[in-house]
Design a protein around this motif. Sequence first.
Motif, PDB file in Angstrom:
ATOM      1  N   GLY A   1      33.161  27.165  35.526  1.00  0.00           N
ATOM      2  CA  GLY A   1      32.956  27.888  36.780  1.00  0.00           C
ATOM      3  C   GLY A   1      34.271  28.387  37.344  1.00  0.00           C
ATOM      4  O   GLY A   1      34.368  29.521  37.814  1.00  0.00           O
ATOM      5  N   LEU A   2      35.314  27.567  37.304  1.00  0.00           N
ATOM      6  CA  LEU A   2      36.624  27.982  37.786  1.00  0.00           C
ATOM      7  C   LEU A   2      37.207  29.082  36.915  1.00  0.00           C
ATOM      8  O   LEU A   2      37.813  30.033  37.412  1.00  0.00           O
ATOM      9  CB  LEU A   2      37.588  26.793  37.839  1.00  0.00           C
ATOM     10  N   PHE A   3      37.014  28.947  35.615  1.00  0.00           N
ATOM     11  CA  PHE A   3      37.531  29.954  34.698  1.00  0.00           C
ATOM     12  C   PHE A   3      36.866  31.306  34.958  1.00  0.00           C
ATOM     13  O   PHE A   3      37.538  32.334  35.035  1.00  0.00           O
ATOM     14  CB  PHE A   3      37.314  29.524  33.242  1.00  0.00           C
ATOM     15  N   SER A   4      35.568  31.298  35.128  1.00  0.00           N
ATOM     16  CA  SER A   4      34.871  32.564  35.367  1.00  0.00           C
ATOM     17  C   SER A   4      35.193  33.124  36.750  1.00  0.00           C
ATOM     18  O   SER A   4      35.177  34.335  36.952  1.00  0.00           O
ATOM     19  CB  SER A   4      33.366  32.396  35.193  1.00  0.00           C
ATOM     20  N   PHE A   5      35.518  32.247  37.704  1.00  0.00           N
ATOM     21  CA  PHE A   5      35.875  32.705  39.045  1.00  0.00           C
ATOM     22  C   PHE A   5      37.167  33.514  39.013  1.00  0.00           C
ATOM     23  O   PHE A   5      37.299  34.518  39.687  1.00  0.00           O
ATOM     24  CB  PHE A   5      36.015  31.508  39.993  1.00  0.00           C
ATOM     25  N   PHE A   6      38.138  33.062  38.221  1.00  0.00           N
ATOM     26  CA  PHE A   6      39.433  33.721  38.168  1.00  0.00           C
ATOM     27  C   PHE A   6      39.556  34.738  37.037  1.00  0.00           C
ATOM     28  O   PHE A   6      40.585  35.393  36.903  1.00  0.00           O
ATOM     29  CB  PHE A   6      40.559  32.678  38.042  1.00  0.00           C
ATOM     30  N   SER A   7      38.539  34.918  36.261  1.00  0.00           N
ATOM     31  CA  SER A   7      38.591  35.878  35.165  1.00  0.00           C
ATOM     32  C   SER A   7      38.493  37.309  35.702  1.00  0.00           C
ATOM     33  O   SER A   7      38.107  37.534  36.846  1.00  0.00           O
ATOM     34  CB  SER A   7      37.455  35.624  34.179  1.00  0.00           C
ATOM     35  N   LYS A   8      38.832  38.275  34.867  1.00  0.00           N
ATOM     36  CA  LYS A   8      38.728  39.679  35.266  1.00  0.00           C
ATOM     37  C   LYS A   8      37.294  40.033  35.626  1.00  0.00           C
ATOM     38  O   LYS A   8      37.049  40.764  36.579  1.00  0.00           O
ATOM     39  CB  LYS A   8      39.199  40.584  34.135  1.00  0.00           C
TER      40      LYS A   8
ATOM     41  N   ARG B   1      33.263  41.400  39.555  1.00  0.00           N
ATOM     42  CA  ARG B   1      31.937  41.151  40.119  1.00  0.00           C
ATOM     43  C   ARG B   1      32.018  40.980  41.638  1.00  0.00           C
ATOM     44  O   ARG B   1      31.208  41.529  42.380  1.00  0.00           O
ATOM     45  CB  ARG B   1      31.323  39.917  39.476  1.00  0.00           C
ATOM     46  N   ARG B   2      33.010  40.224  42.093  1.00  0.00           N
ATOM     47  CA  ARG B   2      33.168  40.028  43.542  1.00  0.00           C
ATOM     48  C   ARG B   2      33.531  41.338  44.236  1.00  0.00           C
ATOM     49  O   ARG B   2      33.015  41.640  45.315  1.00  0.00           O
ATOM     50  CB  ARG B   2      34.228  38.962  43.829  1.00  0.00           C
ATOM     51  N   LYS B   3      34.393  42.120  43.612  1.00  0.00           N
ATOM     52  CA  LYS B   3      34.766  43.407  44.185  1.00  0.00           C
ATOM     53  C   LYS B   3      33.548  44.337  44.259  1.00  0.00           C
ATOM     54  O   LYS B   3      33.343  45.026  45.252  1.00  0.00           O
ATOM     55  CB  LYS B   3      35.865  44.054  43.349  1.00  0.00           C
ATOM     56  N   PHE B   4      32.739  44.333  43.197  1.00  0.00           N
ATOM     57  CA  PHE B   4      31.534  45.152  43.177  1.00  0.00           C
ATOM     58  C   PHE B   4      30.563  44.730  44.273  1.00  0.00           C
ATOM     59  O   PHE B   4      29.977  45.573  44.954  1.00  0.00           O
ATOM     60  CB  PHE B   4      30.861  45.065  41.802  1.00  0.00           C
ATOM     61  N   LYS B   5      30.399  43.419  44.474  1.00  0.00           N
ATOM     62  CA  LYS B   5      29.493  42.923  45.516  1.00  0.00           C
ATOM     63  C   LYS B   5      29.961  43.370  46.899  1.00  0.00           C
ATOM     64  O   LYS B   5      29.154  43.783  47.735  1.00  0.00           O
ATOM     65  CB  LYS B   5      29.402  41.399  45.473  1.00  0.00           C
ATOM     66  N   LYS B   6      31.274  43.298  47.147  1.00  0.00           N
ATOM     67  CA  LYS B   6      31.813  43.729  48.433  1.00  0.00           C
ATOM     68  C   LYS B   6      31.588  45.219  48.640  1.00  0.00           C
ATOM     69  O   LYS B   6      31.205  45.664  49.719  1.00  0.00           O
ATOM     70  CB  LYS B   6      33.310  43.415  48.531  1.00  0.00           C
TER      71      LYS B   6
END
Length: 86
Positions: free
Chosen positions: A4-11, A16-21
């Motif tokens: 989970g941490l790895f996927s959180f900090f991955s490109k 994904r977070r930028k797209f959601k915002k």
Amino acid sequence: LSLGLFSFFSKEGKARRKFKKQLQYTEEQAYIDYYFSASYVHRVTGLKGEKLYLFMRKYRPSYEFVRKSSRADILNYINSKLKEFK
């Protein structure tokens, strides 16, 4: 947990977070546009062309205001801002 941490900090996670915002921002702007449309503001104010564009740009309400307001509140907002504009 480490996955989970790895996927959180991955490109991909960051993208994904930028797209959601961006999606949330776009949806909020569309919601404002629905209640504060150029045709509605024109009918209420009588403004046209460049003056209508300037008015709508300067006095665009916030998403929070539009969510909490009724049509009557938005009408009152437009009328009060029109007095400032003139």
